[in-house]
Design a protein around this motif. Structure first.
Motif, PDB file in Angstrom:
ATOM      1  N   THR A 108      -4.076   1.633   5.351  1.00  0.00           N
ATOM      2  CA  THR A 108      -3.038   2.625   4.915  1.00  0.00           C
ATOM      3  C   THR A 108      -3.577   3.541   3.937  1.00  0.00           C
ATOM      4  O   THR A 108      -3.155   4.898   4.129  1.00  0.00           O
ATOM      5  CB  THR A 108      -1.557   1.708   4.118  1.00  0.00           C
ATOM      6  OG1 THR A 108      -1.076   0.926   5.088  1.00  0.00           O
ATOM      7  CG2 THR A 108      -0.561   2.646   3.800  1.00  0.00           C
ATOM      8  N   GLU A 109      -4.166   3.317   2.933  1.00  0.00           N
ATOM      9  CA  GLU A 109      -4.643   4.357   1.920  1.00  0.00           C
ATOM     10  C   GLU A 109      -5.742   5.187   2.427  1.00  0.00           C
ATOM     11  O   GLU A 109      -5.813   6.214   1.658  1.00  0.00           O
ATOM     12  CB  GLU A 109      -4.831   3.509   0.669  1.00  0.00           C
ATOM     13  CG  GLU A 109      -3.644   2.685   0.154  1.00  0.00           C
ATOM     14  CD  GLU A 109      -3.910   1.861  -1.250  1.00  0.00           C
ATOM     15  OE1 GLU A 109      -5.081   1.791  -1.585  1.00  0.00           O
ATOM     16  OE2 GLU A 109      -3.105   1.669  -1.969  1.00  0.00           O
TER      17      GLU A 109
ATOM     18  N   ARG B 125       0.660  -1.134   0.016  1.00  0.00           N
ATOM     19  CA  ARG B 125       0.019   0.003   0.123  1.00  0.00           C
ATOM     20  C   ARG B 125       0.877   1.278   0.165  1.00  0.00           C
ATOM     21  O   ARG B 125       1.807   1.094   0.390  1.00  0.00           O
ATOM     22  CB  ARG B 125      -1.174   0.068   1.186  1.00  0.00           C
ATOM     23  CG  ARG B 125      -1.851  -1.089   1.266  1.00  0.00           C
ATOM     24  CD  ARG B 125      -2.938  -0.976   0.183  1.00  0.00           C
ATOM     25  NE  ARG B 125      -3.763  -2.097  -0.209  1.00  0.00           N
ATOM     26  CZ  ARG B 125      -4.904  -2.658   0.511  1.00  0.00           C
ATOM     27  NH1 ARG B 125      -5.085  -1.883   1.803  1.00  0.00           N
ATOM     28  NH2 ARG B 125      -5.354  -3.614   0.525  1.00  0.00           N
TER      29      ARG B 125
ATOM     30  N   PRO C 249      -0.589   7.920   2.098  1.00  0.00           N
ATOM     31  CA  PRO C 249      -0.854   9.250   1.817  1.00  0.00           C
ATOM     32  C   PRO C 249      -0.161  10.067   2.352  1.00  0.00           C
ATOM     33  O   PRO C 249       0.462  10.213   3.625  1.00  0.00           O
ATOM     34  CB  PRO C 249      -2.487   9.231   2.050  1.00  0.00           C
ATOM     35  CG  PRO C 249      -2.492   8.203   2.870  1.00  0.00           C
ATOM     36  CD  PRO C 249      -1.762   7.190   3.027  1.00  0.00           C
TER      37      PRO C 249
END
Length: 212
Positions: A205-206, A54, A57
């Protein structure tokens, strides 16, 4: 891929995948098409243990989702692990979600607490307090506390956590895994601003859950 120490299939599943495919192959050799149900099971096991990398950001003060799934709770409540009032955001994982768990923030693990318990449906609110669970209390770089709790589900029978007190985690770093259906609760300071709503699909994570 950052903090991704193994191939796209989670190491926690290698044993189960090898066994399921070996059994399916053996039955195919002996009984041919009658092995189809076993191949379907093997494919299910393979997809359950997928674990793609992942991208983290670039959002300042972001709290990232620790798991794939669906938001089932956003509420102010007591963080019994950190002994404070907190904003709780819960992510429910079904058997078709990726089940590796990743750190929601950069910080130091202050302590880890394991609690044995029941295995009721992780979609229910009472699962947060009654089910088997493992809590990480993380102190961020700016001194704020984030509690991340792995909660076992109806079918799950093992919570895996690979970090202990004193270790440093980075956003998106893989720290654990829960087998076959579960949830992760994140407790944040009351000043945190949610960036998701109940019912939203999120990705470990994203997806940004909140901003501190």
């Amino acid at each position: 891929m950052k903090n991704y120490p193994h191939p796209i299939i989670a190491r926690e599943g290698w044993f189960y995948i090898i066994i399921s495919f070996a059994v399916s192959s053996a039955v195919t050799y002996k009984w041919g098409i009658w092995s189809l149900p076993l191949w379907l099971i093997s494919l299910f096991v393979l997809q359950f243990f997928r674990d793609p990398g992942r991208v983290v950001p670039d959002v300042e003060h972001a709290v990232l989702s620790p798991a794939d799934g669906r938001i089932v709770v956003i509420e102010k409540t007591e963080d019994i692990y950190g002994k404070r009032e907190a904003l709780k955001i819960s992510v429910f994982m079904n058997v078709f979600n990726v089940h590796s768990n990743r750190s929601p923030v950069d910080g130091k693990v202050e302590s880890v607490h394991y609690f044995p318990g029941k295995f009721v449906n992780a979609d229910l609110d009472k699962a947060s307090l009654e089910n088997e669970r493992n809590a990480l209390i993380i102190k961020t770089q700016n001194g704020q506390t984030v509690t991340c709790v792995q909660v076992a589900g109806l079918i799950a029978r093992r919570i895996l956590c690979y970090v202990g007190g004193g270790e440093i985690l980075q956003k998106g770093q893989r720290f654990g895994f829960i087998r076959f259906g579960s949830r992760v609760d994140v407790y944040l300071p009351l000043s945190a601003r949610p960036k998701v709503a109940v019912g939203d699909k999120v990705y470990a994570t994203e997806t940004v859950l909140a901003e501190l």
